[in-house]
Design an enzyme around this catalytic site. Structure first.
Site, PDB file in Angstrom:
ATOM      1  N   ALA A  18      74.901  36.143  13.374  1.00 19.36           N
ATOM      2  CA  ALA A  18      75.121  36.451  11.958  1.00 19.36           C
ATOM      3  C   ALA A  18      74.161  37.538  11.470  1.00 19.36           C
ATOM      4  O   ALA A  18      74.540  38.427  10.719  1.00 19.36           O
ATOM      5  CB  ALA A  18      74.936  35.190  11.132  1.00 19.36           C
ATOM      6  N   GLU A  44      72.651  23.130  20.330  1.00 20.02           N
ATOM      7  CA  GLU A  44      73.611  22.508  19.411  1.00 20.02           C
ATOM      8  C   GLU A  44      74.721  21.796  20.160  1.00 20.02           C
ATOM      9  O   GLU A  44      75.190  22.273  21.196  1.00 20.02           O
ATOM     10  CB  GLU A  44      74.269  23.572  18.512  1.00 20.02           C
ATOM     11  N   HIS A  85      76.415  39.656  18.222  1.00 21.82           N
ATOM     12  CA  HIS A  85      75.782  38.495  18.869  1.00 21.82           C
ATOM     13  C   HIS A  85      75.519  37.344  17.919  1.00 21.82           C
ATOM     14  O   HIS A  85      75.214  36.250  18.365  1.00 21.82           O
ATOM     15  CB  HIS A  85      74.492  38.908  19.564  1.00 21.82           C
TER      16      HIS A  85
END
Lengths: 473, 121
Positions: free
Chosen positions: A398, A206, A396
């Site tokens: 969701a 991303e 770490h």
């Protein structure tokens, strides 16, 4: 999970006192709402982990905990080898040393805007991703063994990145004690064409924008400012790590420690031949993951330079969240060397820890929390309290809120890509179905997870980031 | 599920592939053979599924049709499929490995066999 079934020590700390075969308590760090959203299996698995020999203090679950195999994902457990402590392939996970690497750029959001589409295309072309994808690097058998011994240090030596990258990678990019000879031929074959590939599922590359700073002092030390553009890489040890997990889970089921409450907890005494072989193979797979993220960093830099030649990318930090590491921790008033399993949990070293690079000494280790392609990610900083609370660990990500099948019934991949495009997020993928399965709504609220980690004092929030470009596996 | 252990194992393999891609889109262009053995039927199921995952990974192939011949706690399996085509096969996610979580191979009163386990993706 029903919070009523737990002892509430504070709004963010919930206990299961030891009963039956449990050697230590189980402790969950989360708020009431996150607990209510957790699978009942998390409770069951934590209780099972608490029965294993040599476990110290407690079996812990982080705010993003969910049902795993053997150990819950978001689970932390430390074992003393001198008290019969064990190591478990399921306690590390199949994607050994899966982790997140954050790269800082010299760009702001405004600088990027005009080049965003070109950059998305360059990244998509430059970094292989998805089912069946292959990398350009082919390793001979001796080179494969060198990579498995050397990790990111091997990759930098081959020209993939800069020596400075190693200063910001856990263990300076190389797990000591790797034994390539403990990695099966099948595992090495599975890796032959996969160096420098992202993988699939929840793995991503991303480009992100910083939208909020929570802790100005820590942000300054990490050189984070609003509107800065960062790159986040989430992936692991690819086929080699998956095969090491598969091989040793089977060996531990057949020849491992007995008795265990369920064979999904398969493990081996650390002081046993099988335990030592797994450790050697797991560290080799860790080096594979570190080398893989280092090669991808090199590919990302190449893609940026095609579109934005003057931009520099430097490493903020690389941290793994499927690991077992030897660490010194305080137990019963004395320091002991423990084997700390973190499965879907991030190390969270507090300020002053000797393993931190000098610029981060005053503020603690960056804890990189991946979100989803439509929501947000967080950078947290480790706290000193986290050592006492959970062997210096935090969350770490969701964590999934629903299955992949449920997600594909609810969302369509093309619709999600279009909706995100309208919100300024460019998705590039070879798997439209994968996008539906990874729909942002299929995950829990990452902001609630990050806030709970802070309120439980596991780590503190430094910055919130939103996606701008997402290459999905 | 199946009317025999063999059929239940074959169906488990189809279910595994359905997690990765659209099973109906996979053409039978190439066949390969795998052999597995384990101390019991449940671990044999895990070994069978892991053998398929391994072949998918190293050959960059998807398999849509499975046949096995069982001999005690060992089996010979035939996998038929073709090279991955991400778009045509509607690929979703790689399978990392079959686990022993929720592992069960059993026969009910009506003679129906169940073969199940959790696969990590």
């Amino acid at each position: 999970m029903d919070p009523q079934s737990l002892l509430c020590y504070s709004d963010f700390e919930w206990w299961i006192k030891p009963t039956g075969q449990m050697r230590v308590p189980a402790i969950i760090y989360a708020d009431k709402q996150l607990i209510s959203g957790m699978d009942e299996k998390v409770r069951e698995q934590l209780i099972n982990v608490a029965t294993l020999p040599g476990i110290q203090r407690a079996a812990y679950a982080m705010p993003d905990a969910h049902w795993g195999y053997g150990f819950p994902i978001g689970g932390v457990a430390a074992f003393d080898p001198n008290e019969g402590g064990v190591i478990s392939a399921g306690g590390v996970g199949f994607d050994i040393s899966c982790g997140v690497r954050a790269l800082q750029t010299t760009l702001t959001a405004n600088d990027l805007e005009a080049q965003k589409t070109d950059l998305a295309e360059a990244l998509f072309r430059g970094v292989p991703a998805g089912v069946g994808s292959t990398g350009a690097i082919r390793l001979s058998e001796p080179e494969m063994d060198s990579m498995l011994s050397g990790g990111a240090q091997w990759a930098v030596g081959k020209g993939y990145g800069n020596p400075a990258d190693l200063d910001r990678t856990e263990e300076r990019g190389r797990a000591i004690g790797a034994q390539p000879e403990c990695v099966s031929r099948e595992a090495k074959k599975r890796q032959c064409e996969e160096m420098g590939t992202l993988g699939s599922g929840n793995h991503y590359l991303e480009v992100q924008r910083v939208v909020q700073i929570f802790d100005a002092v820590a942000a300054e030390a990490m050189e984070l400012h609003e509107n800065d553009i960062l790159v986040s890489i989430h992936c692991g040890s690819r086929g080699l790590g998956h095969q090491v997990g598969t091989d040793y889970l089977k060996s531990m089921v057949i020849q491992g420690y007995r008795p265990i409450p369920d064979r999904e907890l398969a493990c081996a005494p650390i002081h046993s031949e099988l335990g030592q072989h797994y450790l050697g193979a797991m560290r080799a797979a860790t080096n594979c993951a570190l080398a893989n993220r280092q090669i991808i960093t090199h590919l990302v830099r190449g893609a940026f330079h095609q579109v934005l030649p003057d931009v520099k990318l430097t490493l903020l930090y690389d941290v793994s969240h499927n690991t077992c590491k030897i660490e010194e921790h305080s137990v019963d008033g004395g320091l002991r060397e423990l084997f700390v399993h973190r499965k879907g949990a991030t190390r969270s070293l507090g300020p002053g820890h000797p393993d931190l690079p000098p610029p981060l000494q005053a503020v603690g280790q960056p804890v990189l929390i991946g979100g989803t392609m439509g929501t947000e990610s967080y950078i947290l900083a480790g706290t000193k309290q986290s050592e006492k609370l959970a062997f210096s660990s935090a969350c770490h990500g969701a964590g999934r809120a629903m299955s992949r099948t449920q997600a594909t019934h609810r969302w369509q991949g093309r619709q999600i890509i279009e909706e995100l495009r309208n919100r300024g997020v460019l998705i590039r993928t070879r798997s439209i179905r994968g996008v539906a399965e990874e729909a942002p709504g299929a995950y829990k609220d990452v902001s609630a997870v990050a806030a709970a980690a802070e309120q439980a004092h596991l780590a503190r929030r430094v910055a919130r980031l939103v996606p701008v470009i997402c290459v999905k596996g | 599920m199946g009317r025999s252990v063999e059929e239940a194992f074959e169906q488990a393999a189809v279910a595994l592939t359905a997690v990765v891609a659209d099973v109906n889109a996979i053409k039978q262009r190439e066949s390969i053979e795998v052999r597995c053995e384990a101390p019991d039927l449940e671990l044999l199921l895990v070994s069978w599924l892991n053998a398929i995952i391994y072949e998918m990974a190293v050959r960059k192939m998807l398999f849509g049709t499975f046949r096995i011949v069982l001999a005690g706690c060992s089996l010979t399996g035939t996998l038929a499929g073709e090279k991955v085509d991400p778009e045509r096969h509607r690929v979703a996610v790689e399978a990392k490995g079959a686990t022993v979580t929720e592992l069960k191979v059993s026969c009910d009163q009506d003679g129906q066999w169940l073969a199940q386990c959790v696969v990590d993706v």
